[in-house]
Design a protein around this motif. Structure first.
Motif, PDB file in Angstrom:
ATOM      1  N   SER A 166     -50.508  31.454  11.670  1.00  0.00           N
ATOM      2  CA  SER A 166     -49.600  30.114  11.432  1.00  0.00           C
ATOM      3  C   SER A 166     -48.190  30.402  11.769  1.00  0.00           C
ATOM      4  O   SER A 166     -47.581  29.682  12.428  1.00  0.00           O
TER       5      SER A 166
ATOM      6  N   TYR B  66     -47.989  22.543  14.310  1.00  0.00           N
ATOM      7  CA  TYR B  66     -48.948  23.279  14.116  1.00  0.00           C
ATOM      8  C   TYR B  66     -50.279  22.337  13.352  1.00  0.00           C
ATOM      9  O   TYR B  66     -51.387  22.635  13.609  1.00  0.00           O
ATOM     10  N   LEU B  67     -49.742  21.342  12.547  1.00  0.00           N
ATOM     11  CA  LEU B  67     -50.724  20.454  12.118  1.00  0.00           C
ATOM     12  C   LEU B  67     -51.174  19.327  13.223  1.00  0.00           C
ATOM     13  O   LEU B  67     -52.486  19.067  13.195  1.00  0.00           O
TER      14      LEU B  67
ATOM     15  N   PRO C  66     -54.652  24.256  11.783  1.00  0.00           N
ATOM     16  CA  PRO C  66     -55.428  24.917  10.456  1.00  0.00           C
ATOM     17  C   PRO C  66     -56.818  24.852  10.469  1.00  0.00           C
ATOM     18  O   PRO C  66     -57.642  26.128   9.841  1.00  0.00           O
TER      19      PRO C  66
ATOM     20  N   ILE D  35     -50.194  20.683   4.120  1.00  0.00           N
ATOM     21  CA  ILE D  35     -51.515  21.045   4.209  1.00  0.00           C
ATOM     22  C   ILE D  35     -52.662  20.015   3.271  1.00  0.00           C
ATOM     23  O   ILE D  35     -53.532  19.554   3.895  1.00  0.00           O
TER      24      ILE D  35
ATOM     25  N   LEU E 195     -55.140  29.037   4.236  1.00  0.00           N
ATOM     26  CA  LEU E 195     -53.730  28.972   4.396  1.00  0.00           C
ATOM     27  C   LEU E 195     -53.240  28.837   3.048  1.00  0.00           C
ATOM     28  O   LEU E 195     -52.289  29.411   2.732  1.00  0.00           O
TER      29      LEU E 195
ATOM     30  N   TYR F   5     -58.007  28.583  11.480  1.00  0.00           N
ATOM     31  CA  TYR F   5     -57.200  29.665  11.082  1.00  0.00           C
ATOM     32  C   TYR F   5     -57.865  30.851  10.430  1.00  0.00           C
ATOM     33  O   TYR F   5     -57.854  32.041  10.789  1.00  0.00           O
TER      34      TYR F   5
ATOM     35  N   THR G 125     -57.904  25.384   6.126  1.00  0.00           N
ATOM     36  CA  THR G 125     -56.771  24.955   5.239  1.00  0.00           C
ATOM     37  C   THR G 125     -56.838  25.611   3.834  1.00  0.00           C
ATOM     38  O   THR G 125     -55.930  26.025   3.389  1.00  0.00           O
TER      39      THR G 125
END
Length: 416
Positions: free
Chosen positions: A235, A212-213, A218, A255, A271, A221, A268
């Protein structure tokens, strides 16, 4: 020689597991166990299973992953079925355990389990470890936390608190007790079906977070989180978080490291914001406890009784409202539903069908692969106007929501 039992609950991981670290530090011999509820408690009084097959599969995969990791470290995971107090008392007598270590869960059924264990005369040491921020790090006593999330968030941000630093995996898992042959027979597992969207286990959780990263998801998102179709619009951390295959602190720390490398942005922050909502629903339990599980919640408003036929149609996605029905069918067919759709279908049950919020909460518990007692209860109370929000609930206009989030009807065609 100190012999301890480690009781895994909703913390099926080795990394950032403070209770397990403490048990490893104090034990010469350690017996890791997991306990399934007795058959008598597997169904809701409304007649449906409390844990649907998608979550059963996810639990099974998560336990298999945990067992494999423990075996790789020279230990193991033993599985039993029954009342935790009875199972643990028998195990403690058999191996001469000095204490039981476990995660602390501030919800009525789990607290009752802990009380019953202590009533057996067993030393129980519980550790709070499911939140992103530790209780000790809060800028206010947890019993005096602000009722309103916005005020809660502002005080957290004003204090500079972001998350509590996660712990590394224990470098040494103590050996198993020497008298394993005398232990009761293990539970032989559950019959489950294969899930098609998520694979349980800590290693799957860490792999999902890593990809995901790496894919820079992010960054988008905030813009995509309310979309309804696809894998990457949100996510999807929640299934692993719910069972504790990964901790919120691990996600928050990664994160933060991502922000150091690529820069912070709205995605970010959002999240972190959602993880803070998760913390908020947890910490409310320290302030209100069992009041959150009363039929009326924190409100004095009169209750309504669900029409059984309408409730059944809602569960099956046959209300006649296409957008709602699409959401309810996705839930049944996948064990998952986006946060946006969860709010819409819940609002429809409460306000359009005049249904009992508790029945809806129970159906979500049954169906969701990522069911979490704190968030499920908190969100249903919030929508029903029976929590701490002063606005008195959230009634969504289904037609407007469909126009905003499914203007071409793609989502409805997919599931109807």
């Amino acid at each position: 020689m100190t012999t301890l039992i480690y009781w895994f609950r909703n913390d099926l991981r080795l990394t950032d597991n403070p209770a397990l670290v403490e048990a490893c530090l104090h034990a010469d011999h350690l017996l890791p166990v997991y306990i399934f509820p007795p058959q008598s408690k597997t169904h809701h009084f409304l007649g449906f299973p409390r844990e649907g097959h998608y979550r059963q599969t996810f639990v099974r995969e998560s336990l298999d992953d945990l067992k494999a990791q423990l075996r790789g470290l020279g230990s193991d995971l033993l599985e039993y079925e029954g009342e935790p107090a009875d199972v643990l008392a028998t195990l403690a007598r058999t191996i001469g355990a000095d204490a039981i270590y476990c995660e602390r869960i501030e919800a009525p059924e789990e607290m009752q389990q802990s009380q019953q264990i202590q009533e057996q005369g067993i030393l129980l040491k519980e550790f709070w470890q499911s939140s992103m921020c530790s209780v000790e790090s809060l800028p206010f006593p947890s019993q005096d936390m602000p009722n309103i999330f916005t005020q809660f968030r502002k005080e957290i941000e004003r204090s500079g608190l972001r998350f509590t630093t996660p712990l590394a995996m224990s470098s040494n898992i103590p050996a198993l007790p020497t008298c394993l042959a005398n232990l009761p027979r293990e539970f032989d597992g559950q019959t489950v079906v294969q899930a098609d969207r998520f694979t349980g286990g800590e290693r799957s959780a860490l792999a999902h977070l890593k990809q995901y990263l790496l894919r820079r998801l992010p960054d988008s998102y905030k813009e995509t989180r309310n979309q309804l179709i696809g894998k990457d619009f949100s996510s999807k951390f929640s299934p692993w978080l719910a069972l504790g295959c990964i901790s919120a602190r691990t996600i928050a720390a990664d994160i933060a490291a991502y922000e150091e490398c690529h820069g912070a942005n709205e995605g970010t922050y959002w999240l972190w914001f959602e993880l803070l909502w998760r913390d908020y629903f947890r910490f409310l339990h320290f302030k209100y406890g069992r009041q959150l599980y009363r039929a009326k919640g924190l409100s004095d408003a009169p209750l309504v009784k669900s029409d059984p036929v309408q409730f059944e149609r809602w569960c099956a996605g046959k209300t006649g409202e296409p957008f709602v029905d699409a959401g309810m069918r996705e839930l049944v067919k996948t064990g998952y539903l986006s946060n946006r759709m969860r709010q819409i279908v819940a609002s429809y049950l409460i306000y359009d069908l005049k249904g009992d919020w508790r029945s809806g909460a129970a159906w979500f518990e049954s169906q969701l692969i990522d069911y979490d007692v704190y968030s499920n209860q908190g969100n249903w109370l919030y929508l029903a106007g029976r929590g701490t929000d002063p606005r008195g609930g959230r009634h969504f206009n289904v037609a407007k929501q469909a126009q905003d989030h499914d203007p071409r009807g793609d989502y409805q065609r997919l599931w109807l």
